[in-house]
Motif scaffolding. Structure first.
Motif, PDB file in Angstrom:
ATOM      1  N   LEU A  67       0.833  -1.193   0.000  1.00  0.00           N
ATOM      2  CA  LEU A  67       0.000   0.000   0.000  1.00  0.00           C
ATOM      3  C   LEU A  67       0.870   1.246   0.000  1.00  0.00           C
ATOM      4  O   LEU A  67       2.066   1.194   0.279  1.00  0.00           O
ATOM      5  CB  LEU A  67      -0.944   0.011   1.208  1.00  0.00           C
ATOM      6  CG  LEU A  67      -0.329  -0.068   2.612  1.00  0.00           C
ATOM      7  CD1 LEU A  67       0.134   1.294   3.122  1.00  0.00           C
ATOM      8  CD2 LEU A  67      -1.324  -0.673   3.607  1.00  0.00           C
ATOM      9  N   GLU A  68       0.228   2.372  -0.300  1.00  0.00           N
ATOM     10  CA  GLU A  68       0.875   3.680  -0.147  1.00  0.00           C
ATOM     11  C   GLU A  68      -0.108   4.651   0.487  1.00  0.00           C
ATOM     12  O   GLU A  68      -1.304   4.621   0.178  1.00  0.00           O
ATOM     13  CB  GLU A  68       1.355   4.240  -1.484  1.00  0.00           C
ATOM     14  CG  GLU A  68       2.074   5.579  -1.309  1.00  0.00           C
ATOM     15  CD  GLU A  68       2.646   6.154  -2.597  1.00  0.00           C
ATOM     16  OE1 GLU A  68       3.671   6.865  -2.515  1.00  0.00           O
ATOM     17  OE2 GLU A  68       2.075   5.914  -3.677  1.00  0.00           O
ATOM     18  N   LEU A  75      -7.631  13.041  -3.596  1.00  0.00           N
ATOM     19  CA  LEU A  75      -8.915  12.499  -4.059  1.00  0.00           C
ATOM     20  C   LEU A  75      -9.458  13.304  -5.233  1.00  0.00           C
ATOM     21  O   LEU A  75     -10.137  12.753  -6.105  1.00  0.00           O
ATOM     22  CB  LEU A  75      -9.935  12.494  -2.924  1.00  0.00           C
ATOM     23  CG  LEU A  75      -9.679  11.556  -1.740  1.00  0.00           C
ATOM     24  CD1 LEU A  75     -10.741  11.750  -0.678  1.00  0.00           C
ATOM     25  CD2 LEU A  75      -9.622  10.100  -2.179  1.00  0.00           C
ATOM     26  N   THR A  76      -9.159  14.603  -5.239  1.00  0.00           N
ATOM     27  CA  THR A  76      -9.650  15.460  -6.323  1.00  0.00           C
ATOM     28  C   THR A  76      -8.506  16.097  -7.106  1.00  0.00           C
ATOM     29  O   THR A  76      -8.757  16.804  -8.078  1.00  0.00           O
ATOM     30  CB  THR A  76     -10.549  16.575  -5.755  1.00  0.00           C
ATOM     31  OG1 THR A  76      -9.861  17.265  -4.697  1.00  0.00           O
ATOM     32  CG2 THR A  76     -11.836  15.992  -5.196  1.00  0.00           C
ATOM     33  N   GLY A  81      -3.597   9.763 -11.273  1.00  0.00           N
ATOM     34  CA  GLY A  81      -2.151   9.648 -11.148  1.00  0.00           C
ATOM     35  C   GLY A  81      -1.738   8.932  -9.886  1.00  0.00           C
ATOM     36  O   GLY A  81      -0.788   8.128  -9.887  1.00  0.00           O
ATOM     37  N   ALA A  82      -2.437   9.201  -8.794  1.00  0.00           N
ATOM     38  CA  ALA A  82      -2.146   8.526  -7.527  1.00  0.00           C
ATOM     39  C   ALA A  82      -2.393   7.028  -7.650  1.00  0.00           C
ATOM     40  O   ALA A  82      -1.602   6.208  -7.158  1.00  0.00           O
ATOM     41  CB  ALA A  82      -2.999   9.120  -6.403  1.00  0.00           C
ATOM     42  N   VAL A 122     -13.649   4.737  -8.517  1.00  0.00           N
ATOM     43  CA  VAL A 122     -12.584   4.853  -9.519  1.00  0.00           C
ATOM     44  C   VAL A 122     -11.455   3.879  -9.200  1.00  0.00           C
ATOM     45  O   VAL A 122     -10.917   3.210 -10.090  1.00  0.00           O
ATOM     46  CB  VAL A 122     -12.048   6.297  -9.581  1.00  0.00           C
ATOM     47  CG1 VAL A 122     -10.911   6.410 -10.585  1.00  0.00           C
ATOM     48  CG2 VAL A 122     -13.170   7.273  -9.929  1.00  0.00           C
ATOM     49  N   ALA A 123     -11.105   3.770  -7.913  1.00  0.00           N
ATOM     50  CA  ALA A 123     -10.052   2.841  -7.501  1.00  0.00           C
ATOM     51  C   ALA A 123     -10.422   1.408  -7.878  1.00  0.00           C
ATOM     52  O   ALA A 123      -9.582   0.644  -8.383  1.00  0.00           O
ATOM     53  CB  ALA A 123      -9.804   2.948  -6.000  1.00  0.00           C
TER      54      ALA A 123
END
Length: 252
Positions: A67-68, A75-76, A81-82, A122-123
């Motif tokens: 994890l990171e 979030l916005t 990219g994250a 989205v994730a």
């Protein structure tokens, strides 16, 4: 295997503990953690390295990044990219470590719940799971409502899980076991952090938390990763060694 048994590949280090060593020598630090016996890591801070570089350091050390930690504003602000970075790292979870202070009230937690729902969707499409990491203040009760519970109750379990920090749960006056039992499967990762007699941080196994009792219920909580953390170690390497030994002993 009993539900008290921790798999060898479930013992990890959350790298915030090692931040001073990482700033000096990121790849060397990962090598030393692997030599101690750690098998996984949670990333917290890049120290000037790219996700691709950190993945290469972890691969060279034989460590899996699970994890990171990513700040709430992401979030916005380039969430795509994250997520891409966490996928590059090889992680399974993207973790928001805290909420901004202005959101630490019921309305703010409900706003966060809506944001987590959108970001979690989205994730999920990217094959990742969004988690939230707690602190003690998240368990404040306002008008009969525990703030943390708003996230548990208002976000679909498929879209938000939790990296439960055991020290901060107890610091907030709550019992981790009760959360495991009341919300099964919501807690795939733990921060295993001990509490000294005076309430400060302690190396795992040297403090007051009854980890054996807590971990006996970990299966109900869905725990798959036990990540060691110490927020303010006097000697990070001694803390890493002591904590690993203590956690490894609890495997059996």
């Amino acid at each position: 295997m009993s539900d008290r048994n921790i798999p060898a590949d479930g013992i990890g280090m959350h790298l915030y503990t090692m931040r001073e060593a990482l700033a000096e020598d990121y790849p060397g630090t990962l090598q030393r953690l692997a030599e101690i016996g750690y098998r996984t890591i949670g990333v917290s801070g890049r120290f000037g390295h790219s996700a691709e570089e950190i993945r290469s350091y972890a691969d060279a050390a034989g460590l899996k990044i699970v994890l990171e930690h990513v700040g709430y504003p992401r979030l916005t602000d380039d969430w795509a990219g994250a997520l891409a970075d966490v996928k590059m790292l090889g992680g399974e979870w993207i973790v928001v470590p805290s909420l901004p202070e202005e959101l630490r009230n019921p309305d703010g937690f409900r706003e966060a719940a809506r944001a987590f729902t959108a970001a979690g969707q989205v994730a999920a499409k990217e094959g990742l799971k969004l988690l939230f990491h707690n602190h003690g203040h998240d368990f404040e009760e306002v008008d009969g409502q525990v703030l943390f519970d708003i996230l548990l109750n208002e976000v679909d379990p498929d879209l938000l899980g939790f990296e439960l920090d055991l020290y901060w749960v107890v610091n907030g006056g709550k019992d981790p076991i009760e959360y495991f039992e009341a919300h099964p499967g919501r807690f795939p990762a733990l921060h295993v952090k001990d509490m000294a007699e005076d309430g400060t941080f302690a190396d795992v196994g040297t403090g007051t938390l009854d980890f054996a009792a807590i971990f006996a219920h970990a299966e109900a909580g869905g725990v798959r990763q036990w990540l060691v953390e110490h927020d303010a170690p006097t000697d990070a390497w001694e803390s890493a060694r002591t904590s690993y030994r203590s956690l490894n002993e609890l495997r059996y």
